[in-house]
Design an enzyme around this catalytic site. Structure first.
Site, mmCIF file in Angstrom:
data_model
loop_
_atom_site.group_PDB
_atom_site.id
_atom_site.type_symbol
_atom_site.label_atom_id
_atom_site.label_comp_id
_atom_site.label_asym_id
_atom_site.label_seq_id
_atom_site.Cartn_x
_atom_site.Cartn_y
_atom_site.Cartn_z
ATOM 1 N N CYS A 78 49.601 28.481 56.434
ATOM 2 C CA CYS A 78 50.013 29.045 55.155
ATOM 3 C C CYS A 78 49.783 30.558 55.069
ATOM 4 O O CYS A 78 50.400 31.283 55.826
ATOM 5 C CB CYS A 78 49.281 28.273 54.073
ATOM 6 N N ARG A 106 57.761 34.676 51.431
ATOM 7 C CA ARG A 106 56.581 34.184 50.697
ATOM 8 C C ARG A 106 57.029 33.289 49.540
ATOM 9 O O ARG A 106 58.019 33.569 48.878
ATOM 10 C CB ARG A 106 55.745 35.346 50.164
ATOM 11 N N ILE A 135 51.718 23.933 49.700
ATOM 12 C CA ILE A 135 51.243 24.507 48.440
ATOM 13 C C ILE A 135 51.701 25.966 48.360
ATOM 14 O O ILE A 135 51.241 26.800 49.137
ATOM 15 C CB ILE A 135 49.700 24.446 48.354
ATOM 16 N N ARG A 136 52.595 26.249 47.449
ATOM 17 C CA ARG A 136 53.184 27.603 47.342
ATOM 18 C C ARG A 136 53.420 28.171 48.741
ATOM 19 O O ARG A 136 52.990 29.272 49.107
ATOM 20 C CB ARG A 136 52.268 28.529 46.529
ATOM 21 N N HIS A 171 49.324 22.485 54.971
ATOM 22 C CA HIS A 171 47.845 22.447 55.024
ATOM 23 C C HIS A 171 47.320 21.185 55.703
ATOM 24 O O HIS A 171 46.994 20.207 55.021
ATOM 25 C CB HIS A 171 47.285 22.492 53.598
ATOM 26 N N GLU A 173 44.481 20.541 56.852
ATOM 27 C CA GLU A 173 43.058 20.262 56.544
ATOM 28 C C GLU A 173 42.907 19.410 55.275
ATOM 29 O O GLU A 173 41.820 18.963 54.959
ATOM 30 C CB GLU A 173 42.274 21.578 56.407
#
Ligand code: GLN
Length: 199
Positions: A78, A106, A135-136, A171, A173
């Site tokens: 990200c 972005r 996420i964004r 993500h 994680e």
């Protein structure tokens, strides 16, 4: 192995926890001395402009570029991927490390859908899908010819590899699937082996 997690801002704890769970030493990296002492580095998500500002303030920006250019394995997610990229296509100009040959939009998956999940098919992971949390998320706009696309979503690359770098728009994680971290740790193991002189 000793794996650093760049700990300036973002979801640091989650990354440290996965590395420990997989049986390796996880080190929180906040200065350039700590950076020199690890075998590899994870660059978490967060807010790329804040991260860039702080990395410069703490004098890690240039050492980071040097370590990556000299072959240190890096896994960026990200905002971490934004930092590594060659440049940003949409927002006002912002400094990047320019070590990964991709350009980025972005928040490229739209503001209204700030967050979503998707099943990805990843090279080397066979036909068991990988659940990815966005996420964004930054969208990869262009990839250079040395860049391997390891997974795509809707025709757009979301997981790429170039030499010693792996970068993801999502993500890993935040889910229990650790295949990507294992893949990265294998890559780190191989790079240590390659660097070890044989008797
Ligand atoms: N939108 C953030 C940025 O542009 C990245 C989001 C993330 O890391 N989850 O910096």
């Amino acid at each position: 192995m000793k794996i650093g997690v760049l700990g300036i801002q973002g979801d640091i704890q989650e990354h440290l926890a996965v590395i420990k769970k997989l049986g390796h030493e996880a080190v929180w990296i906040r200065d350039s001395d700590a950076l020199k002492a690890v075998d590899a580095l994870i660059m978490p998500g967060g807010e790329s402009t804040t991260m860039t500002k702080l990395l410069k303030r703490f004098a890690i920006w240039e050492p980071l570029r040097k370590s990556i250019n000299s072959g240190m394995p890096v896994f960026a997610t990200c905002a971490g991927m934004i930092l590594l990229s060659r440049g940003i296509e949409n927002y006002p100009a912002q400094d990047t490390l320019g070590v990964l040959d991709v350009t980025i939009e972005r928040n490229g998956y739209g503001r209204q859908v700030d967050s979503f999940e998707a099943d990805l098919y990843v090279n080397y992971f066979g036909d068991v899908p990988f659940r990815a949390v966005f996420i964004r998320a930054p969208k990869i706009a262009t990839t250079g010819k040395e860049v391997e696309v390891m997974a795509s979503f809707g025709g757009t690359p979301v997981l790429v590899r170039e030499r010693n770098i792996i970068a993801a728009s999502f993500h890993p994680e935040l889910t229990d699937d650790v295949r990507l971290q294992r893949y990265f740790l294998d890559m780190v193991g191989n790079s240590i082996e390659d660097a070890t002189p044989r008797m």
